[in-house]
Design a protein around this motif. Structure first.
Motif, PDB file in Angstrom:
ATOM      1  N   GLY A  19       0.805  -1.225   0.000  1.00 10.86           N
ATOM      2  CA  GLY A  19       0.000   0.000   0.000  1.00 10.86           C
ATOM      3  C   GLY A  19       0.828   1.261   0.000  1.00 10.86           C
ATOM      4  O   GLY A  19       2.064   1.230  -0.104  1.00 10.86           O
ATOM      5  N   VAL A  20       0.082   2.334   0.122  1.00 16.31           N
ATOM      6  CA  VAL A  20       0.716   3.661   0.188  1.00 16.31           C
ATOM      7  C   VAL A  20       0.122   4.381   1.397  1.00 16.31           C
ATOM      8  O   VAL A  20      -1.090   4.444   1.554  1.00 16.31           O
ATOM      9  N   GLY A  21       0.974   4.912   2.224  1.00 19.90           N
ATOM     10  CA  GLY A  21       0.495   5.710   3.355  1.00 19.90           C
ATOM     11  C   GLY A  21       0.869   5.100   4.688  1.00 19.90           C
ATOM     12  O   GLY A  21       1.359   3.960   4.762  1.00 19.90           O
ATOM     13  N   TRP A  22       0.653   5.891   5.701  1.00 22.08           N
ATOM     14  CA  TRP A  22       1.079   5.495   7.051  1.00 22.08           C
ATOM     15  C   TRP A  22       0.137   6.084   8.081  1.00 22.08           C
ATOM     16  O   TRP A  22      -0.274   7.232   7.997  1.00 22.08           O
ATOM     17  N   SER A  23      -0.222   5.214   9.027  1.00 20.86           N
ATOM     18  CA  SER A  23      -0.996   5.677  10.196  1.00 20.86           C
ATOM     19  C   SER A  23      -0.662   4.759  11.355  1.00 20.86           C
ATOM     20  O   SER A  23       0.056   3.760  11.178  1.00 20.86           O
ATOM     21  N   LYS A  24      -1.204   5.073  12.512  1.00 25.55           N
ATOM     22  CA  LYS A  24      -0.936   4.220  13.672  1.00 25.55           C
ATOM     23  C   LYS A  24      -1.472   2.803  13.435  1.00 25.55           C
ATOM     24  O   LYS A  24      -0.849   1.808  13.831  1.00 25.55           O
ATOM     25  N   THR A  25      -2.621   2.755  12.772  1.00 17.52           N
ATOM     26  CA  THR A  25      -3.215   1.450  12.470  1.00 17.52           C
ATOM     27  C   THR A  25      -2.310   0.671  11.521  1.00 17.52           C
ATOM     28  O   THR A  25      -2.124  -0.555  11.679  1.00 17.52           O
ATOM     29  N   THR A  26      -1.785   1.353  10.564  1.00 13.82           N
ATOM     30  CA  THR A  26      -0.905   0.711   9.586  1.00 13.82           C
ATOM     31  C   THR A  26       0.271   0.042  10.295  1.00 13.82           C
ATOM     32  O   THR A  26       0.688  -1.064   9.938  1.00 13.82           O
ATOM     33  N   ARG A  27       0.780   0.725  11.320  1.00 15.13           N
ATOM     34  CA  ARG A  27       1.925   0.175  12.071  1.00 15.13           C
ATOM     35  C   ARG A  27       1.580  -1.203  12.653  1.00 15.13           C
ATOM     36  O   ARG A  27       2.349  -2.161  12.488  1.00 15.13           O
TER      37      ARG A  27
END
Lengths: 318, 603
Positions: free
Chosen positions: A243-251
């Motif tokens: 994917g593309v992007g980053w958030s706390k959930t992504t971590r």
């Protein structure tokens, strides 16, 4: 004698003037630091994926005396609300607008509604307008190329890639999808694009892929990416998700192998610089010719997420 | 570019201006210029000195502040080490993990220090989590043995190790939040049943706890403090994220090589003062950074104030110098005024002598010189007067002796022809003539005597020339007692007889008219003789043309010179003559009473 008296009184006048200028506020008043009113508008209803960007904004705001408001949409995927929000912010006294809109049609309408005297910094895309003083372009074409290359390198005998997006028209997403599509044709890999609106749809898609023996999913949107990650729920061996992007959930999703790789840019830096450049423009320190900065992306997986050089990008300390 | 000619012209103009300056202006000008230069030099010197002192003071203050921060930071580190020691020596070493639980002790110490501690955990050599507080679940993919803090603890087992800041990444968190920690690790001996194993005690120190030590420390505008390890890796920096994002740069690696104390360096074109203090156990360095631009006394108002003070002192000095220059130049100016009056001929001017010694000396010299000049002038006047008198005598003595010879010849002829009465008359007239001519040596006689003198002369001449002319007198009574130079009428009458009557054959008329007109005495001799041209009259008065040598020898020029010699250029003769019509010569002298004139009143 008259000359002497004239000189004496002239000197006396100069002395009084200098005294008043140096020791009182009657002639010169020390300039108090100006507080700038800047509005930051994003085309999302929540700030998922914008946390680091906000931290950068906050750091710059504290350094440069900025009172900024971070404005999100009332409703998710209603990007047309941005026009109304821009009006509202200008009416509220915003001196500058930092805006992120990945829908160029909406962006053009927004810019038409902004007076030329109000500078605009665009984040995430680029658009040709006299109102735009600076833009940070995400360069989704390059991101797509990197993600595609990673996928083809990592997955043996890759035959099919599913590109999942939501239903909202976003130019960057379209660029990304087109690039992947072109690369698929070039590399004889089938590219299947799906539009998803909910977690259920994501789960259905994931289940379908698992049922068909696995596959590669790519999502250029952070919300869709996170939803797909949740749908995979740690079954990374069966479904590969990029994917593309980053958030706390992504971590968390990367840590439990639900997301294999995500392309991340230094959002903190973009946030800080967009605010800094806006202030510099407003204070007249520098006037930007129409400039554009392409943000660099790095690919993150659960092995290199905590590398020293990546930690500062993913987890800003301020 | 100015060419040589322009430069020369400018120089001349300056020289011209300079020449026009008075002594007071020159003194004032040079004093003021000197004061200006002195003020500037002192000002710059003091400004530099104060700036330097301010810098020193700020550096010293920063050093003290850094000392204090160092103490606080050291205290923080010691406390954390104490927690580690307590855990190890009081809890872990005294426990047997086969039978004892460490959780209560771990939790107690965590609760006590949770503001500064993120977690306390104990790992076996294989990376197995043995104990943790607060309760947490190890991440599935957490590779404990690969962690830097673990390696450090195992590399030097007897020491405590502070690692560089990192994101806590070994325990699962519910809210996906992250936190930056500073791992404090050490190798520990764990007792399990009968065996003693090696383990690693990890205390994750909250980075925010360390930030609290530094956050409220204010070094000054644009100044800040950061903390780095021995190698220069940043542990705390107010702009840590900007540095790691490449937006800002810090000289941390270079600074790490320096010793404790004050340093000044130029970094990225900015001259900066550094104060470095090392912390004992860890070797971390606290660095205070103060850009020199923030120390310089350079606000707009303070610059204007410096300008105000400079102008104030300059004005005060200008006024004082103006007073001094006035005091110095006033006696010279007064002396110069006196000299000016002397130049204008006011020799009675009182020369004011005041001021300092040299001016008084000069004044005295000028005064003496003026007196000397005055004396010399009087001498010259006296000498001139004497010369004038001498000249007058010479002129009067120019009476032609032929007149006496001819008169005596006529008298002899009368006696021989027995014209005794006429002879007596002639002798009497001659005697009176000479009596008045001599006048006891006086040059000044009354008009009456002058008239008498002419009458006697005419009497004698009438006898000689046998009625070839007639004469008459018109004398104003008031004019008789006025004074005149003697022998002024007679030469004119003589001229009238010899030059005017020569061809008249008894028709010649001589008129003598004496009268006072306002302040002038006029004596007119008029004849009806052959007259003269205007040109001749002019030459006669200028002394260029002289009548023939006949007559008494005291001619028109003689009379003219004597009058001008005695009475000045305003007086003399006026001649009106027309050829074939006659001549009228007017003697004009000041109407002065005889006694006054004799005593020199005419001068």
């Amino acid at each position: 004698m008259k000359k002497a008296y004239f000189s004496f009184f002239a000197m006396l006048f100069v002395l009084i003037f200098l005294f008043l200028a140096s020791s009182t506020d009657l002639i010169f008043k020390e300039k108090e630091p100006e507080v700038y009113q800047i509005s930051v508008l994003i085309d999302w209803a929540d700030d998922t994926g914008w946390e680091n960007f906000k931290q950068g904004l906050e750091k710059a705001a504290s350094q440069f005396n900025v009172d900024f408001s971070f404005v999100t949409l009332y409703e998710q995927n209603k990007v047309s609300q941005q026009i109304e929000l821009v009006h509202r912010e200008i009416a509220a006294g915003a001196q500058g607008i930092i805006i992120s809109s990945e829908n160029l049609t909406i962006m053009e309408k927004v810019l038409r509604n902004i007076s030329v005297s109000i500078p605009v910094v665009v984040v995430g895309s680029t658009i040709d307008s006299p109102r735009v003083k600076y833009s940070f372009d995400n360069n989704y074409e390059a991101v797509a190329q990197e993600v595609f290359k990673f996928a083809t390198d990592e997955v043996e005998e890759l035959k099919k890639i599913t590109v999942a997006t939501n239903t909202v028209n976003r130019n960057n997403v379209e660029i990304f999808c087109k690039t992947i599509s072109d690369l698929g044709i070039e590399n004889e890999i089938e590219i299947n694009r799906v539009q998803l609106q909910s977690l259920d749809e994501c789960e259905t898609l994931v289940e379908g892929i698992i049922a068909s023996g696995g596959g590669v999913l790519i999502s250029p949107e952070i919300n869709t990416l996170n939803q797909l990650g949740k749908a995979i729920g740690g079954r990374g061996e069966e479904v590969v998700l990029y994917g593309v992007g980053w958030s706390k959930t992504t971590r968390s999703l990367i840590e439990n192998n639900s997301i294999d790789v995500t392309a991340v840019k230094n959002d903190y830096k973009v946030g800080y610089l967009s605010m800094k450049y806006m202030v510099e423009h407003l204070s007249g320190i520098r006037s930007f010719p129409k400039e554009m900065q392409s943000t660099e992306n790095i690919l993150i997986n659960n092995e290199d997420m905590y590398l020293k050089e990546n930690m500062s990008i993913l987890f800003p300390m301020d | 570019m100015m060419n040589g000619e322009q430069k020369g012209s400018l120089k001349e103009k300056w020289y011209e201006v300079y020449r026009k300056l008075s002594l007071r202006q020159i003194i004032w000008f040079y004093f003021t210029i000197t004061a200006l230069i002195a003020t500037m030099l002192i000002g710059f010197s003091f400004y530099g000195r104060f700036s330097s002192q301010a810098q020193d003071i700020i550096q010293e203050e920063n050093r003290k502040l850094l000392e204090q921060v160092g103490n606080n930071c050291g205290s923080y580190i010691r406390n954390m080490m104490k927690v580690s020691d307590t855990l190890y020596y009081s809890v872990i070493k005294k426990s047997n993990l086969s039978t004892d639980s460490l959780s209560e002790s771990f939790q107690l110490l965590y609760d006590t220090n949770k503001e500064n501690i993120e977690s306390i955990s104990l790992f076996s050599l294989s990376g197995e989590l043995l104990e943790v507080a607060p309760a947490a679940v190890l991440k599935q993919n957490a590779e404990i043995r690969k962690q830097e803090w673990f390696s450090l603890a195992m590399s030097e087992r007897e020491n405590l190790h502070f690692s560089t800041p990192m994101v806590s990444n070994i325990f699962s968190t519910q809210d996906a939040e992250y936190s930056w920690v500073i791992p404090l690790s050490r190798a520990v001996q764990i007792t399990r049943g009968n065996s003693v194993q090696t383990g690693v005690l990890l205390i994750n120190l909250r980075h925010s706890g360390l930030e609290d030590v530094f956050n409220n420390v204010l070094l000054g505008e644009n100044a800040y403090i950061y903390l780095a390890d021995r190698q220069g890796e940043l542990i705390y920096h107010p702009n840590m994220q900007l540095i790691s994002s490449g937006i800002m740069e810090e000289n941390n690696y270079e600074t790490a090589t320096k010793k404790d104390g004050n340093h000044t360096e130029k970094f990225n074109g900015v001259k900066t003062d550094f104060v470095i203090k090392s912390l004992g156990y860890t070797g971390w360095k606290i660095v205070g950074v103060t850009p020199q631009s923030s120390v310089i006394l350079g606000s707009f108002k303070s610059n204007v104030f410096v300008l105000f003070m400079a102008c104030f002192f300059l004005t005060a000095l200008t006024i004082i110098y103006s007073y001094i220059s006035k005091r110095v130049s006033a006696p010279i100016l007064s002396l110069e005024q006196s000299v000016k009056k002397l130049e204008d001929g006011n020799w009675d001017t009182d020369i004011e002598i005041s001021g300092f010694y040299e001016v008084r000396h000069l004044g005295n010299a000028i005064k003496n010189m003026a007196l000397q000049i005055q004396k010399l002038m009087i001498d010259i006047v006296n000498e001139h007067e004497a010369k004038r008198k001498s000249d007058l005598s010479v002129l009067q003595n120019q009476i032609n002796p032929h007149f006496l010879y001819n008169t005596l010849d006529v008298i002899v002829w009368m006696i021989e022809n027995e014209k005794q009465s006429e002879a007596v008359k002639a002798v009497t007239a001659l005697a009176r003539f000479f009596r008045i001519s001599l006048s006891k040596g006086n040059n000044i006689i009354t008009v009456a005597d002058e008239i008498e003198h002419v009458r006697n002369y005419l009497t004698i001449q009438d006898m000689r020339f046998k009625n070839r002319f007639t004469y008459n007198f018109q004398i104003q009574e008031e004019a008789l007692q006025l004074g005149t130079i003697k022998l002024v009428l007679q030469p004119l009458v003589e001229n009238a007889i010899y030059h005017a009557m020569e061809f008249m054959d008894g028709d010649g008329v001589i008129e003598i008219n004496v009268f006072q007109e306002q302040h002038k005495l006029k004596m007119v001799v008029k004849d009806n003789g052959c007259g003269m041209t205007e040109d001749v009259v002019k030459k006669l008065l200028d002394g260029e043309e002289f009548p023939s040598g006949r007559g008494s020898g005291v001619g028109v020029r003689n009379v003219q010179e004597r009058i001008k010699l005695l009475f000045g250029e305003s007086y003399g003769l006026e001649i009106f003559s027309e050829p074939d019509e006659g001549t009228e010569i007017t003697i004009i002298i000041p109407a002065t009473p005889y006694e006054t004139l004799r005593k020199g009143g005419a001068n």
